[in-house]
Scaffold this active site. Structure first.
Site, mmCIF file in Angstrom:
data_model
loop_
_atom_site.group_PDB
_atom_site.id
_atom_site.type_symbol
_atom_site.label_atom_id
_atom_site.label_comp_id
_atom_site.label_asym_id
_atom_site.label_seq_id
_atom_site.Cartn_x
_atom_site.Cartn_y
_atom_site.Cartn_z
ATOM 1 N N GLY A 26 10.372 0.344 11.086
ATOM 2 C CA GLY A 26 10.921 0.837 9.814
ATOM 3 C C GLY A 26 10.266 0.145 8.645
ATOM 4 O O GLY A 26 10.859 -0.721 8.017
ATOM 5 N N SER A 33 7.633 2.076 6.339
ATOM 6 C CA SER A 33 7.371 3.015 5.242
ATOM 7 C C SER A 33 8.652 3.540 4.610
ATOM 8 O O SER A 33 9.688 3.648 5.265
ATOM 9 C CB SER A 33 6.575 4.214 5.755
ATOM 10 O OG SER A 33 5.399 3.796 6.391
ATOM 11 N N GLU A 90 -2.346 -4.183 17.759
ATOM 12 C CA GLU A 90 -3.251 -3.590 18.735
ATOM 13 C C GLU A 90 -4.573 -3.389 18.023
ATOM 14 O O GLU A 90 -4.651 -2.673 17.065
ATOM 15 C CB GLU A 90 -2.657 -2.302 19.323
ATOM 16 C CG GLU A 90 -2.404 -1.196 18.343
ATOM 17 C CD GLU A 90 -3.643 -0.425 18.102
ATOM 18 O OE1 GLU A 90 -4.476 -0.371 19.007
ATOM 19 O OE2 GLU A 90 -3.805 0.096 16.985
HETATM 20 C C1 LIG Z 1 2.216 10.456 12.691
HETATM 21 C C2 LIG Z 1 2.698 9.358 11.799
HETATM 22 C C3 LIG Z 1 3.446 8.312 12.326
HETATM 23 C C4 LIG Z 1 3.916 7.281 11.518
HETATM 24 N N1 LIG Z 1 4.696 6.295 12.066
HETATM 25 C C5 LIG Z 1 5.240 5.335 11.259
HETATM 26 C C6 LIG Z 1 6.164 4.360 11.784
HETATM 27 O O1 LIG Z 1 6.486 4.351 12.974
HETATM 28 N N2 LIG Z 1 6.711 3.469 10.945
HETATM 29 C C7 LIG Z 1 6.397 3.427 9.620
HETATM 30 O O2 LIG Z 1 6.910 2.572 8.911
HETATM 31 N N3 LIG Z 1 5.530 4.348 9.073
HETATM 32 C C8 LIG Z 1 4.948 5.298 9.870
HETATM 33 N N4 LIG Z 1 4.103 6.248 9.332
HETATM 34 C C9 LIG Z 1 3.853 6.252 7.883
HETATM 35 C C10 LIG Z 1 2.419 5.955 7.486
HETATM 36 O O3 LIG Z 1 2.180 4.596 7.567
HETATM 37 C C11 LIG Z 1 2.220 6.525 6.062
HETATM 38 O O4 LIG Z 1 2.272 7.915 6.158
HETATM 39 C C12 LIG Z 1 0.903 6.098 5.474
HETATM 40 O O5 LIG Z 1 0.947 4.755 5.133
HETATM 41 C C13 LIG Z 1 0.547 6.920 4.240
HETATM 42 O O6 LIG Z 1 1.563 6.887 3.308
HETATM 43 P P1 LIG Z 1 2.118 8.224 2.648
HETATM 44 O O7 LIG Z 1 2.361 9.193 3.725
HETATM 45 O O8 LIG Z 1 3.232 7.872 1.764
HETATM 46 O O9 LIG Z 1 0.904 8.760 1.772
HETATM 47 P P2 LIG Z 1 0.471 8.223 0.347
HETATM 48 O O10 LIG Z 1 0.309 6.769 0.382
HETATM 49 O O11 LIG Z 1 1.324 8.806 -0.690
HETATM 50 O O12 LIG Z 1 -0.987 8.851 0.231
HETATM 51 C C14 LIG Z 1 -1.258 10.187 -0.173
HETATM 52 C C15 LIG Z 1 -2.766 10.366 -0.227
HETATM 53 O O13 LIG Z 1 -3.332 9.465 -1.176
HETATM 54 C C16 LIG Z 1 -4.319 8.657 -0.551
HETATM 55 N N5 LIG Z 1 -4.326 7.320 -1.138
HETATM 56 C C17 LIG Z 1 -3.297 6.444 -1.208
HETATM 57 N N6 LIG Z 1 -3.689 5.313 -1.788
HETATM 58 C C18 LIG Z 1 -4.988 5.458 -2.078
HETATM 59 C C19 LIG Z 1 -5.958 4.615 -2.697
HETATM 60 N N7 LIG Z 1 -5.655 3.389 -3.110
HETATM 61 N N8 LIG Z 1 -7.220 5.088 -2.834
HETATM 62 C C20 LIG Z 1 -7.539 6.332 -2.408
HETATM 63 N N9 LIG Z 1 -6.659 7.165 -1.831
HETATM 64 C C21 LIG Z 1 -5.408 6.730 -1.668
HETATM 65 C C22 LIG Z 1 -3.915 8.627 0.891
HETATM 66 O O14 LIG Z 1 -4.985 8.303 1.716
HETATM 67 C C23 LIG Z 1 -3.435 10.042 1.096
HETATM 68 O O15 LIG Z 1 -4.524 10.882 1.279
HETATM 69 C C24 LIG Z 1 3.622 7.298 10.125
HETATM 70 C C25 LIG Z 1 2.884 8.351 9.588
HETATM 71 C C26 LIG Z 1 2.422 9.384 10.401
HETATM 72 C C27 LIG Z 1 1.635 10.495 9.775
#
Ligand SMILES: Cc1cc2nc3c(=O)[nH]c(=O)nc-3n(C[C@H](O)[C@H](O)[C@H](O)COP(=O)(O)OP(=O)(O)OC[C@H]3O[C@@H](n4cnc5c(N)ncnc54)[C@H](O)[C@@H]3O)c2cc1C
Lengths: 335, 397
Positions: free
Chosen positions: B125, B127, B246
């Site tokens: 937990g 994000s 990992e």
């Molecule tokens: C299949 C899956 C499983 C997951 N499992 C977990 C889990 O078990 N536990 C958990 O805590 N989280 C989990 N996550 C969350 C994951 O870590 C986030 O989705 C990820 O960190 C991206 O954040 P966001 O989705 O809010 O996108 P955002 O951060 O809002 O990004 C949106 C877009 O902007 C881009 N972007 C963001 N910052 C920058 C930057 N500085 N420069 C250029 N581009 C940028 C991103 O690459 C993306 O294209 C999971 C996500 C997925 C898809």
């Protein structure tokens, strides 16, 4: 004479950008009420005769809102009926199809066998057969209407990833064509089929351009409002460039769309190449749309997937890019 | 160093064990998500029994203490036997375990680690809706109070994208205990029992029809103070241990599995009658070469780690190479499959390279977005490996 911009305004009012994938049947009714089913029909046949500019405009707008209603298909089949020299009760058909009766068509011409006027086989990829009275059977040397409620006809839906469109397999078992429903035969049928194919390709290209433009708009809006690292994501130059590239590709494809729509001498190979380009632009725009939305773009509740899945289907309807580009390559080689 | 002979003995052992124990027909058997979870759990327990579930754990654990080279052999064999990937227990055996090994108290280790081997499931937990790539922006609040004579953190907030949280017994939770100073400074790492009062888990419907992850609403959840890992306000450092748990082996396994799935593309080519089409063959050759290079870079990464020579950005290159090939692999499948692929077909839960190319394409985003998106990896490569400098922190519109 209706101006194109008036038509666009009317379309955008009737189908506002914030209501994506509006319900099919209500949309269809609205389309009929707005008179769009008469737009392509020549004036001497009781229509408005506005031609490809107008229909292209409508298809772009319908693509923008991910319309579920089969407007493009309806206009294509109606054009075939209008061009027919053999159809009994042609005036009646044109009257009915311009007021809401829907005739569908097979977007794929494989898998049909013809024995005189008896037809067997499965027509794949027939849009919205559930709301159609007839399918316009389009095969080599024959175009004819087949009533979908005939005993020799079975209709089966094939559920798609694209939730905004519906395709059916229509299977004909020794279906005897009613002579009164023959639209064209021989060379005349092939000539009409070629025109229909051009319209099909142009219609899908327009849908793709509209969809791509809306997908990019939604993505840019999201990047402007989504904040990470104490700033809108839109401020990251790496993401600006991605959007700028998409914009450039969409606008360039849009330019070709309108150039082809306005060119009476455009060939079906050119329409095919346009369709391949527009659909690849749409497909790639939706690929970027999901990526740039991050996790939210992978959820059903967000609309990004609706765009992506529609783009994928557009890519394949009426032929994939490989086949269409190959034809364009051959034409370029021969030029 | 492992000598080749002992590695080959291990390989033979694993192969023999898998021949007797690897599940068959598991894809077909997993018709519902609950069946998927049950089959995952059973396979994990079987692997524990066989001694192949936790090769990366220390030697005092049964099946642990394997060298990286040995782990590699085990993963290669698991991939070769087409066994289900361990999705449900992944966070437990990697993220939770390495957090415990590196940062937890002896009591915490003694309590939680054995339970993982009994099948206790952990989720992560971290994000939040407004803390994705910018994880340090997380806002879930934890206030220290005495309730019913116990010292607890009272936690309220919202987590999102928590993989398999609907099946989880425990959660690795990042919370904010202070808003002072740098964003990272006020973060604390807690272990939360998912059965606690005030935890509301809602699976998220994904676009391919899976429900791999969940939203988690936390309303005044009481977490005992003893369940804190590391000091209060030092959770960011603990989270780094969790996230780097990992390193490379998963991607190596996945790259190898993609190589194995090359046959699915070959099948499509034959089905389409394109065995003699030069354009198609060139594309097939090109993608398989990229797959090979994804395998090679993962191998090299692991070799460098064995030698203690991992450099900043290396892991990003491995991940970005894999994610880009994975997506393009699915896109090639879609191109060769044609219109038929647009008909909705059943999915294999949580799996990649299944030959349901639309689902595979949608699943590829798990690797281009999660665990540090492609864009974030590019930033790391450009800023830290290529030393091109960071974007200014103080931009405003
Ligand atoms: C299949 C899956 C499983 C997951 N499992 C977990 C889990 O078990 N536990 C958990 O805590 N989280 C989990 N996550 C969350 C994951 O870590 C986030 O989705 C990820 O960190 C991206 O954040 P966001 O989705 O809010 O996108 P955002 O951060 O809002 O990004 C949106 C877009 O902007 C881009 N972007 C963001 N910052 C920058 C930057 N500085 N420069 C250029 N581009 C940028 C991103 O690459 C993306 O294209 C999971 C996500 C997925 C898809």
């Amino acid at each position: 004479m209706i101006e194109l911009s008036e038509l666009q305004d009317a379309a955008q009012k009737a189908f506002p950008a914030d209501t994506l994938a509006p319900a099919r049947d209500a949309s269809w009714q609205l389309i009929a009420e707005m008179g769009w089913l008469m737009i392509d029909l020549p004036e001497d046949l009781g229509g408005l005769g506005l031609g490809r500019d107008a229909t292209t405009m409508l298809h772009v707008e319908m693509g923008r809102v991910l319309s579920r209603a089969p407007l493009a298909t309806a206009l294509i089949t109606q054009r075939a009926l209008a061009l027919s020299e053999t159809l009994a009760d042609k005036a009646g058909w044109l009257e009915r199809t311009s007021t809401g009766t829907f005739v569908t068509i097979n977007y794929d011409r494989r898998r049909i066998t013809l024995d005189g006027r008896t037809v067997s086989g499965t027509l794949p990829a027939v849009p919205d057969a559930d709301m159609a009275s007839h399918v316009l059977l389009c095969t080599d040397g024959l175009i004819a209407l087949v009533p979908l409620d005939a005993a020799s006809v079975t209709v089966r839906e094939r559920p798609l990833w694209d939730e905004t469109r519906r395709l059916f397999d229509v299977t004909l078992a020794d279906h005897a064509i009613d002579p009164a429903l023959v639209v064209a035969e021989g060379a005349a049928a092939d000539a009409i089929a070629a025109t229909l194919r051009e319209d099909m390709l142009l219609g899908i290209a327009a849908d793709a351009i509209g969809g791509a433009a809306a997908a990019l708009d939604a993505t840019v809006d999201y990047l402007k409002t989504r904040r990470q690292f104490d700033r809108p994501l839109a401020l990251f130059q790496a993401l600006k460039h991605r959007c700028a590239d998409l914009k450039t590709r969409i606008v360039a494809a849009d330019a070709l769309l309108w150039a082809r729509a306005a060119d009476p001498a455009a060939t079906s190979v050119q329409f095919g190449a346009l369709k391949a380009l527009a659909c690849e632009v749409f497909r790639f725009t939706t690929q970027e749309m999901i990526q740039l939305h991050g996790g939210i773009g992978l959820t059903e509740e967000h609309s990004a997937h609706l765009f992506m899945k529609r783009a994928m289907l557009d890519f394949w309807l009426a032929g994939g890019a490989d086949v269409l580009n190959e034809a364009a390559g051959r034409a370029a080689l021969a030029a | 160093m492992d000598d080749t002979a002992s590695l080959e003995t291990l390989r033979a052992d694993v192969r023999a064990w898998l021949a007797a124990n690897a599940p068959h027909g598991w894809r077909e058997a997993e018709q519902t998500h609950a069946e998927f979870a049950a089959s995952q759990k059973a396979w994990f327990l079987k692997l524990v029994e066989g001694g192949f579930a936790i090769p990366h754990w220390p030697a005092e654990w049964p099946g642990g203490g394997r060298s990286l080279a040995e782990q590699k052999v085990i993963y290669e064999e698991l991939a070769r036997a087409d066994t289900p990937r361990l999705l449900l227990s992944f966070v437990s055996t990697y993220h939770a375990a390495s957090t415990f090994f590196e940062c937890a108290t002896p009591e915490q280790k003694a309590h939680y680690l054995p339970r993982i081997l009994q099948g206790e499931i952990w989720c992560q937990g971290f994000s939040e809706p407004n803390a994705g790539s910018d994880l340090a922006a997380l806002k879930t609040r934890a206030v220290r109070e005495v309730r019913d004579g116990r010292e607890v953190y009272v936690v309220s907030g919202q987590k999102i994208w928590s993989t398999m949280a609907q099946y989880a017994d425990q959660c690795l939770l990042l919370v904010r205990t202070s808003s002072e100073g740098a964003k990272q400074a006020g973060i604390t790492f807690l272990l939360m029992d998912m059965k606690s009062k005030g935890v509301d888990v809602r699976p998220i419907n994904q676009i391919q029809g899976d429900q791999e992850y969940c939203e988690m609403f936390l309303d005044e959840v009481e977490v005992p103070v003893e369940n804190r890992v590391g000091e209060e306000g030092k959770g960011w450092a603990v989270a780094q241990a969790t996230l780097s748990s990992e390193r490379g082996l998963t991607l190596m396994e996945l790259a190898y599995r993609m190589r194995g799935a090359g046959g699915r593309i070959a099948e499509l080519i034959r089905k389409a009658g394109k065995e003699n089409d030069p354009g198609t063959l060139a594309e097939f050759g090109a993608i398989m070469t990229r797959v090979e290079s994804a395998c090679a870079i993962a191998d090299r990464f692991i070799e460098n780690r064995l030698k203690g020579e991992e450099r900043v950005g290396d892991a990003s290159i491995v991940k970005l190479t894999y994610s880009r090939v994975l997506q393009d692999f699915a896109l090639l499948g879609l191109r060769l499959g044609g219109l038929d692929e647009q008909v909705r077909a059943p999915i294999v839960f949580g799996d990649l390279n299944t030959g349901n190319w639309m689902a595979d394409y949608m699943n590829s985003y798990a690797w281009t977005i999660a665990g540090g998106s492609d864009e974030v990896q590019r930033n790391i490569i450009a800023e830290r490996m290529l030393e091109m400098g960071r974007e200014p922190k103080n931009w405003v519109l």
